[in-house]
Design a protein around this motif. Structure first.
Motif, PDB file in Angstrom:
ATOM      1  N   LYS A 237       0.828  -1.211   0.000  1.00 18.19           N
ATOM      2  CA  LYS A 237       0.000   0.000   0.000  1.00 18.19           C
ATOM      3  C   LYS A 237       0.858   1.256   0.000  1.00 18.19           C
ATOM      4  O   LYS A 237       0.524   2.250  -0.652  1.00 18.19           O
ATOM      5  CB  LYS A 237      -0.936  -0.005   1.197  1.00 18.19           C
ATOM      6  N   TYR A 250      -8.563   3.655   0.076  1.00 19.46           N
ATOM      7  CA  TYR A 250      -8.591   2.329  -0.518  1.00 19.46           C
ATOM      8  C   TYR A 250      -7.956   1.294   0.406  1.00 19.46           C
ATOM      9  O   TYR A 250      -6.919   1.541   1.021  1.00 19.46           O
ATOM     10  CB  TYR A 250      -7.851   2.327  -1.853  1.00 19.46           C
ATOM     11  N   HIS A 251      -8.595   0.142   0.468  1.00 12.96           N
ATOM     12  CA  HIS A 251      -8.051  -0.988   1.216  1.00 12.96           C
ATOM     13  C   HIS A 251      -7.957  -2.190   0.274  1.00 12.96           C
ATOM     14  O   HIS A 251      -8.902  -2.501  -0.451  1.00 12.96           O
ATOM     15  CB  HIS A 251      -8.940  -1.330   2.409  1.00 12.96           C
ATOM     16  N   HIS A 253      -7.103  -6.224   0.060  1.00 11.30           N
ATOM     17  CA  HIS A 253      -6.955  -7.466   0.803  1.00 11.30           C
ATOM     18  C   HIS A 253      -6.493  -8.544  -0.171  1.00 11.30           C
ATOM     19  O   HIS A 253      -7.239  -8.968  -1.052  1.00 11.30           O
ATOM     20  CB  HIS A 253      -8.284  -7.875   1.444  1.00 11.30           C
ATOM     21  N   GLU A 266     -13.352   3.254   1.139  1.00 10.32           N
ATOM     22  CA  GLU A 266     -14.134   3.685   2.288  1.00 10.32           C
ATOM     23  C   GLU A 266     -15.099   4.795   1.904  1.00 10.32           C
ATOM     24  O   GLU A 266     -14.791   5.648   1.072  1.00 10.32           O
ATOM     25  CB  GLU A 266     -13.220   4.195   3.398  1.00 10.32           C
TER      26      GLU A 266
END
Length: 268
Positions: A237, A250-251, A253, A266
């Motif tokens: 990230k 932004y996330h 995974h 989000e």
């Protein structure tokens, strides 16, 4: 041992003095690789693709393709240029800039005719590709009157008509509806399974897991920021933030050892 298809050594390009579009990029791309060029708009992804396709020529550094330096002199050799254009196909983001024939059939036949096929052979090749891609009903249509998705399919058929071993796609899903986007992704995956070398430019992270084993990140300074496995790049990230590919909302995974990822943004 395989030799690289593309070998770049401190490759740079300036549109005019002091207006740099790409700076000191060094890397190699091997046959059969599935590569994504990732970076924000304006970072130089499209410029890099045009250099690889022999449409622009470096203003600094060295580019070798198929073991031969690519510059104005080598591409001025008509015999070499003809073979090069057959081996390397480039699908532009804007299909309109590639279209110049009066019908879809003529557009797809153009490449095979330029390769020396007879009209009958070229027509047969075009017919097979139009059926494969699902545009056989468009044969007599004027290309510029088609929808965006139809134009994209026509240009892909026109490029595939010469059976290139390397395919460069610039933002291939931009402007396409969801169904056509899925068709595009599945086509790219099919081409890679056939052994084609794919180099896809995008700023869309969601496409990376489906289109790349390897990711090359270009930053806003037009430099190579990272080059590695897709899963490793997507997990970083800090790198993606620094390259302005994502923002803090932004996330990402990433799961397992492959590049299966889930990306969400989000709510503010």
């Amino acid at each position: 041992m395989l030799s690289p298809l593309f070998a770049l050594n401190k490759l740079s390009y300036e549109y005019q003095p002091g207006k740099r579009a790409l700076a000191d990029v060094t890397l190699q791309i091997m046959p059969g690789e599935k590569v994504v060029l990732l970076g924000p708009n304006g970072c130089g992804k499209s410029t890099l693709q045009k250099l690889l396709a022999g449409l622009l020529f470096a203003t600094g550094g060295l580019l070798q393709v198929f073991g031969r330096e690519i510059n104005e002199r080598t591409m001025g050799d008509k015999a070499f240029a003809a073979v090069f254009r057959q081996r390397v196909g480039f699908v532009f983001q804007n299909s309109d800039v590639q279209m110049f024939c009066s019908s879809v059939l003529d557009e797809i036949m153009f490449g095979p005719l330029a390769m020396g096929m007879t009209a009958s052979q070229a027509r047969q090749r075009a017919a097979e590709l139009m059926e494969l891609i699902g545009i056989d009903g468009l044969a007599g249509r004027l290309p510029h009157h088609l929808s965006g998705g139809e134009k994209k399919k026509v240009m892909i058929a026109a490029i595939l008509a010469t059976n290139p071993e390397v395919l460069l796609f610039d933002e291939p899903t931009n402007g396409l509806d969801p169904r056509t986007q899925r068709w595009m992704i599945q086509l790219l995956q099919q081409l890679q399974r056939q052994g084609k070398t794919l180099i896809t430019a995008t700023h869309c992270l969601e496409l990376v897991p489906e289109l790349a084993d390897r990711v090359i990140v270009i930053n806003e300074q037009h430099r190579l920021a990272a080059d590695g496995k897709a899963i490793d790049i997507l997990r970083d990230k800090k790198l993606l933030l620094a390259a302005n590919v994502i923002d803090e909302r932004y996330h990402i995974h990433a799961h397992g050892t492959d590049a299966a990822v889930h990306i969400h943004q989000e709510e503010r």
